[in-house]
Design an enzyme around this catalytic site. Structure first.
Site, short mmCIF file in Angstrom:
data_model
loop_
_atom_site.label_atom_id
_atom_site.label_comp_id
_atom_site.label_asym_id
_atom_site.label_seq_id
_atom_site.Cartn_x
_atom_site.Cartn_y
_atom_site.Cartn_z
N ASP A 9 0.79 -1.25 0.00
CA ASP A 9 0.00 0.00 0.00
C ASP A 9 0.82 1.30 0.00
O ASP A 9 0.48 2.26 0.70
CB ASP A 9 -0.95 0.03 1.21
CG ASP A 9 -2.00 -1.08 1.20
OD1 ASP A 9 -1.85 -2.02 0.42
OD2 ASP A 9 -2.95 -0.99 2.00
N ASP A 49 -4.63 -0.75 -1.64
CA ASP A 49 -5.97 -0.50 -1.15
C ASP A 49 -6.74 0.05 -2.35
O ASP A 49 -6.23 0.91 -3.08
CB ASP A 49 -5.89 0.54 -0.01
CG ASP A 49 -6.80 0.21 1.16
OD1 ASP A 49 -7.31 -0.92 1.24
OD2 ASP A 49 -7.00 1.10 2.01
N HIS A 51 -10.52 0.99 -3.07
CA HIS A 51 -11.90 1.07 -2.57
C HIS A 51 -12.89 1.59 -3.61
O HIS A 51 -12.62 2.57 -4.31
CB HIS A 51 -11.95 1.99 -1.36
CG HIS A 51 -11.21 1.44 -0.17
ND1 HIS A 51 -11.38 0.16 0.30
CD2 HIS A 51 -10.28 2.01 0.66
CE1 HIS A 51 -10.61 -0.03 1.37
NE2 HIS A 51 -9.93 1.06 1.60
N HIS A 57 -15.82 1.45 6.60
CA HIS A 57 -14.38 1.72 6.57
C HIS A 57 -14.12 3.21 6.36
O HIS A 57 -13.11 3.74 6.81
CB HIS A 57 -13.77 0.89 5.44
CG HIS A 57 -12.28 0.93 5.34
ND1 HIS A 57 -11.44 0.61 6.38
CD2 HIS A 57 -11.46 1.24 4.30
CE1 HIS A 57 -10.17 0.72 5.98
NE2 HIS A 57 -10.15 1.11 4.72
N HIS A 71 -10.17 7.29 1.22
CA HIS A 71 -8.81 7.12 0.71
C HIS A 71 -8.78 6.02 -0.34
O HIS A 71 -9.63 5.13 -0.35
CB HIS A 71 -7.85 6.76 1.87
CG HIS A 71 -8.23 5.48 2.54
ND1 HIS A 71 -9.15 5.44 3.57
CD2 HIS A 71 -7.87 4.20 2.33
CE1 HIS A 71 -9.31 4.19 3.98
NE2 HIS A 71 -8.56 3.40 3.23
N LYS A 96 -7.20 -4.84 -3.08
CA LYS A 96 -8.04 -5.30 -1.97
C LYS A 96 -8.99 -4.19 -1.52
O LYS A 96 -8.72 -3.01 -1.74
CB LYS A 96 -7.16 -5.72 -0.79
CG LYS A 96 -6.27 -4.59 -0.25
CD LYS A 96 -5.32 -5.11 0.82
CE LYS A 96 -4.34 -4.06 1.28
NZ LYS A 96 -4.94 -2.91 1.98
N CYS A 138 -1.83 -2.15 7.75
CA CYS A 138 -1.80 -3.11 6.65
C CYS A 138 -0.51 -3.92 6.61
O CYS A 138 -0.52 -5.09 6.24
CB CYS A 138 -2.06 -2.40 5.33
SG CYS A 138 -3.79 -1.81 5.25
ZN LIG Z 1 -8.65 1.32 3.24
#
Ligand SMILES: [Zn+2]
Length: 184
Positions: A9, A49, A51, A57, A71, A96, A138
């Site tokens: 990440d 990451d 999203h 979250h 984010h 992810k 993470c």
């Molecule tokens: Zn996240």
């Protein structure tokens, strides 16, 4: 032992100027790029990451434990790797968190749908060195899952950046309990 480097990440939103900036993130990007350039690792992978709508979250009033400012939204600059890192440096990237929180890179999948653990095994990898952002979230989860999956796991702590640098002792303890070692 065949060791892969797992870069967790290192994305714009987690670096200085990003929506969830972690102090030291930009330096991690630079130092990891130098490590990759040194040729130490034959196999180098990234997690991101990624999203779309990860539910709780994200929050307008984040607690920075279970909820966070928006984010790494797919399609934004914030989701991209922090320069000088770029996708071409990696043998594979694992995305992810599309619709839920996902701290561990082992929850991620490549664009072709392969999970990180399966991909590593398919490439003859039995040990991983983990670096990236954030040490206490993470990176923590990726290292613990790696050990659970049967890989020999080492954390390159000097190539990580933490949300709470003063709160790392419990994280180091968890790693030690799981058999995760720290690099010199
Ligand atoms: Zn996240």
């Amino acid at each position: 032992m065949t060791t892969a480097l797992v870069v967790v990440d290192v994305q714009n939103d987690f670096c200085e100027g990003g929506s969830l900036a972690v102090v030291g993130g930009t330096k991690v990007a630079e130092d990891v790029a130098a490590l990759i350039a040194s040729g130490t690792y034959d196999t180098v992978v990234a997690t991101r990451d990624h999203h779309i709508d990860p539910g709780t979250h994200f929050s307008e009033t984040p607690d920075f434990v279970d909820s966070w400012p928006r984010h790494c939204v797919v399609g934004t600059e914030g989701e991209k790797l922090r320069a000088p890192l770029e996708p071409g440096l990696f043998d594979e990237t694992f995305f992810k968190g599309e619709y839920e929180a996902a701290y561990s890179g082992f929850e991620g999948s490549s664009a072709s749908g392969t999970g990180l653990a399966d991909w590593l095994r398919q490439h003859g990898v039995d040990a991983i060195d983990v670096c990236g952002i954030a040490t206490d979230h993470c990176v923590r989860a990726t290292a613990l899952d790696g050990a659970r999956e049967g890989f020999a796991v080492r954390v390159l702590e000097s190539l990580t950046a933490a949300v709470s640098p003063d709160g790392l002792e419990p994280v180091r303890h968890e790693w030690a309990q799981a058999g995760v070692t720290l690099a010199e």
